[in-house]
Write a protein that holds these residues in place. Sequence first.
Motif, PDB file in Angstrom:
ATOM      1  N   TYR A  34      -3.575   7.483   3.399  1.00  0.00           N
ATOM      2  CA  TYR A  34      -4.249   8.719   3.684  1.00  0.00           C
ATOM      3  C   TYR A  34      -5.592   8.879   3.138  1.00  0.00           C
ATOM      4  N   LEU A  35      -6.115   7.851   2.302  1.00  0.00           N
ATOM      5  CA  LEU A  35      -7.410   8.045   1.757  1.00  0.00           C
ATOM      6  C   LEU A  35      -8.749   7.940   2.561  1.00  0.00           C
ATOM      7  N   PRO A  36      -8.588   7.060   3.726  1.00  0.00           N
ATOM      8  CA  PRO A  36      -9.663   7.377   4.917  1.00  0.00           C
ATOM      9  C   PRO A  36      -9.646   8.768   5.412  1.00  0.00           C
ATOM     10  N   TRP A  37      -8.376   9.172   5.923  1.00  0.00           N
ATOM     11  CA  TRP A  37      -8.181  10.440   6.473  1.00  0.00           C
ATOM     12  C   TRP A  37      -8.957  11.388   5.290  1.00  0.00           C
ATOM     13  N   ALA A  38      -8.664  11.431   3.973  1.00  0.00           N
ATOM     14  CA  ALA A  38      -8.867  12.454   3.086  1.00  0.00           C
ATOM     15  C   ALA A  38     -10.433  12.219   2.933  1.00  0.00           C
ATOM     16  N   GLN A  39     -11.033  11.135   2.963  1.00  0.00           N
ATOM     17  CA  GLN A  39     -12.524  11.151   2.663  1.00  0.00           C
ATOM     18  C   GLN A  39     -13.242  11.958   3.976  1.00  0.00           C
ATOM     19  N   MET A  40     -12.734  11.424   5.014  1.00  0.00           N
ATOM     20  CA  MET A  40     -13.313  12.205   6.365  1.00  0.00           C
ATOM     21  C   MET A  40     -12.937  13.646   6.388  1.00  0.00           C
ATOM     22  N   PHE A  41     -11.877  14.203   5.831  1.00  0.00           N
ATOM     23  CA  PHE A  41     -11.381  15.628   5.806  1.00  0.00           C
ATOM     24  C   PHE A  41     -12.402  16.413   4.680  1.00  0.00           C
TER      25      PHE A  41
ATOM     26  N   GLN B  61      -2.197  14.469  -2.353  1.00  0.00           N
ATOM     27  CA  GLN B  61      -2.512  13.439  -3.221  1.00  0.00           C
ATOM     28  C   GLN B  61      -3.750  12.526  -2.917  1.00  0.00           C
ATOM     29  N   ALA B  62      -3.886  12.348  -1.708  1.00  0.00           N
ATOM     30  CA  ALA B  62      -5.253  11.408  -1.343  1.00  0.00           C
ATOM     31  C   ALA B  62      -6.273  12.554  -1.373  1.00  0.00           C
ATOM     32  N   LEU B  63      -6.274  13.665  -1.124  1.00  0.00           N
ATOM     33  CA  LEU B  63      -7.485  14.700  -1.382  1.00  0.00           C
ATOM     34  C   LEU B  63      -7.929  14.638  -2.749  1.00  0.00           C
TER      35      LEU B  63
ATOM     36  N   GLN C  48     -11.580  13.779  -7.148  1.00  0.00           N
ATOM     37  CA  GLN C  48     -11.836  13.332  -8.516  1.00  0.00           C
ATOM     38  C   GLN C  48     -12.853  12.303  -8.506  1.00  0.00           C
ATOM     39  N   ALA C  49     -12.695  11.103  -7.412  1.00  0.00           N
ATOM     40  CA  ALA C  49     -13.935  10.335  -7.464  1.00  0.00           C
ATOM     41  C   ALA C  49     -15.174  10.772  -7.427  1.00  0.00           C
TER      42      ALA C  49
ATOM     43  N   MET D  47       0.912  -1.055  -0.025  1.00  0.00           N
ATOM     44  CA  MET D  47      -0.118  -0.029  -0.033  1.00  0.00           C
ATOM     45  C   MET D  47       0.877   1.250   0.023  1.00  0.00           C
ATOM     46  N   SER D  48       0.610   2.150  -0.861  1.00  0.00           N
ATOM     47  CA  SER D  48       1.404   3.393  -0.952  1.00  0.00           C
ATOM     48  C   SER D  48       1.122   4.390   0.227  1.00  0.00           C
ATOM     49  N   ARG D  49       1.745   5.428   0.216  1.00  0.00           N
ATOM     50  CA  ARG D  49       1.570   6.269   1.429  1.00  0.00           C
ATOM     51  C   ARG D  49       0.097   7.122   1.205  1.00  0.00           C
TER      52      ARG D  49
END
Length: 66
Positions: A7-14, A50-52, A57-58, A1-3
Amino acid sequence: MSRTEEYLPWAQMFVQTRRVVAVRIDEYGEYLALSETGSSYFIERLEQAQALLQVLQAAERRIEKV
């Protein structure tokens, strides 16, 4: 898993809690998350920015399908 993926779960919540609509780089090369209310939030790590972007984009692709 990349860095970034980490951070995707954090980004979704943010994005949801801060109502983030964009990510940009300011004149100092720092990453900022911009909310629909006009607030901006300093983003500490490239991977977070990048995660944000991936989350935004999704969401945009989901809207385009409707």
